[in-house]
Design an enzyme around this catalytic site. Structure first.
Site, PDB file in Angstrom:
ATOM      1  N   HIS A 262      -2.765  -1.678  -3.866  1.00  0.00           N
ATOM      2  CA  HIS A 262      -4.080  -1.301  -3.356  1.00  0.00           C
ATOM      3  C   HIS A 262      -4.763  -0.373  -4.347  1.00  0.00           C
ATOM      4  CE1 HIS A 262      -3.299  -2.189   1.201  1.00  0.00           C
ATOM      5  NE2 HIS A 262      -3.505  -3.263   0.489  1.00  0.00           N
TER       6      HIS A 262
ATOM      7  N   SER B 137      -5.099  -8.559   0.964  1.00  0.00           N
ATOM      8  CA  SER B 137      -5.853  -7.327   1.170  1.00  0.00           C
ATOM      9  C   SER B 137      -6.657  -6.907  -0.045  1.00  0.00           C
ATOM     10  CB  SER B 137      -4.915  -6.197   1.586  1.00  0.00           C
ATOM     11  OG  SER B 137      -3.911  -6.037   0.609  1.00  0.00           O
TER      12      SER B 137
ATOM     13  N   ASP C 240      -5.375   3.265   4.029  1.00  0.00           N
ATOM     14  CA  ASP C 240      -3.983   2.877   4.265  1.00  0.00           C
ATOM     15  C   ASP C 240      -3.185   3.847   5.116  1.00  0.00           C
ATOM     16  OD1 ASP C 240      -3.494   1.397   0.970  1.00  0.00           O
ATOM     17  OD2 ASP C 240      -4.374   0.628   2.813  1.00  0.00           O
TER      18      ASP C 240
END
Lengths: 180, 167
Positions: free
Chosen positions: A96, A57, A123
């Site tokens: 992230h 990701s 998210d």
């Protein structure tokens, strides 16, 4: 008194002394690894100073199998920082980027929203039910440095545990059979 | 002393140490690069400033972003992640930062650009504080190396404001 003399004699004999030396050496190796790990935890301020990237990701920056060095300081969390966080009730740390920050004037608490660079959506879908924001206590650390490919060892050992047992077995054999 | 096991062990230890040393040096070499990026952002249009059905204010705007980030690239650079965020203060929050647009720049050729775009991510407030709000636009960049320490910095451009009424 006789059996004490016998025990001392047998310890003086090379065989048992060798065995004891090997046991002590093994113990030293394990404890120094532990000392280094705990020292890293102190210096970086986070309970996991190194993490392995598990998903794609954050590509193309971080590929699966890279390792990230983390630090956690008291500095406020700001957009753009790459953070590692855990969702309540789940074990896996997620790496992230922060894309939104709202900091309360009165308490200094922050609401944080994150998104993976390679994902199309933020998210919110990853957070727990009803949770709209991350808070400081969810965040384990900020990524400050990175090494490519080194994490594959950990991924292989986690996904195919037989390799882990083979490796440890081989290392154990090596220690026992080495002559010095 | 000369068995295969010992030789393999010595070779492995040495190569890992050498690799680690090379990674550390290449990361260190990034300190000597001379970096002077520049950027300019104009707001072309505020498309909408509305109140959502369940309460919060939302803005949609079109930006004209031009930047020259070529000097950030060194031989140890894998990519540069650049993004534009709006920063403002409200009565409840001492700081709000909302990311509006971002881009991944893979190499030096793509690092000088000019683009006109509407905001990629939704600009939603925690409340109804956006009417007449003054805000800064910041262009951030994160340099991600091939190996080693990551570098981040930003340019703050103050002086933008939102309309006084919903539109």
């Amino acid at each position: 008194m006789g059996w004490i003399g016998e025990t001392v004699d047998s310890i003086k004999s090379i065989k048992i002394r060798q065995l004891l030396t090997q046991a002590v050496t093994l113990g030293m190796i394990v404890t120094s690894a532990l000392i280094i790990w705990k020292a890293m935890m102190c210096v970086t301020g986070t309970e996991s100073p190194v993490v392995v990237v598990l998903s794609g990701s954050m590509e193309p920056a971080f590929q699966r199998g890279d390792i990230l060095f983390l630090r956690m300081t008291k500095d406020p969390i700001r957009t753009g920082e790459i953070v590692v966080f855990k969702i309540d009730g789940r074990d896996i740390p997620i790496v992230h980027r922060v894309i939104e920050v709202h900091e309360r004037k009165t308490t200094g608490k922050v609401d944080v929203l994150t998104k993976g660079d390679n994902n199309d959506v933020d998210d919110i879908g990853l957070y727990a039910d009803g949770q709209m924001w991350l808070h400081r206590h969810h965040i384990m650390g900020r990524a400050v440095g990175f090494l490519p490919y080194v994490g594959w060892v950990t991924i292989i050992m986690t996904e195919k545990p037989i390799i882990k047992y083979l490796l440890i077995g081989a290392m154990g054999l090596l220690v026992i059979t080495s002559k010095d | 002393m000369h068995s295969f096991g010992y030789r393999a062990n010595a070779l492995l230890t040495f190569s890992v140490t050498a690799l680690a040393f090379i990674c550390a040096i290449s990361s260190f070499s990034d300190k000597f690069s001379n970096q002077n990026p520049s950027a300019e952002i104009q707001i072309l249009n505020i498309n909408r400033l509305k109140k959502q059905s369940y309460g919060n204010d939302e803005v949609s705007l079109t930006l004209d972003i031009s930047a020259d980030l070529q000097s950030l690239f060194t031989w140890n650079t894998k990519q540069v992640f650049a993004f534009v965020a709006a920063e403002y203060e409200t009565s409840k929050n001492s700081l709000n930062q909302v990311s509006l647009w971002d881009v991944i720049i893979p190499d030096k050729e793509h690092a000088k650009f000019r683009i006109q775009t509407s905001n990629k991510y939704r600009f939603i407030d925690q409340g109804h504080n956006l009417r007449g709000r003054e805000f800064n636009l910041t262009l951030h960049w994160h340099v991600m190396p091939k190996t080693g320490k990551m570098l981040a910095d930003k340019i703050i451009m103050p002086g933008y404001s939102l309309p006084d009424a919903y539109k």
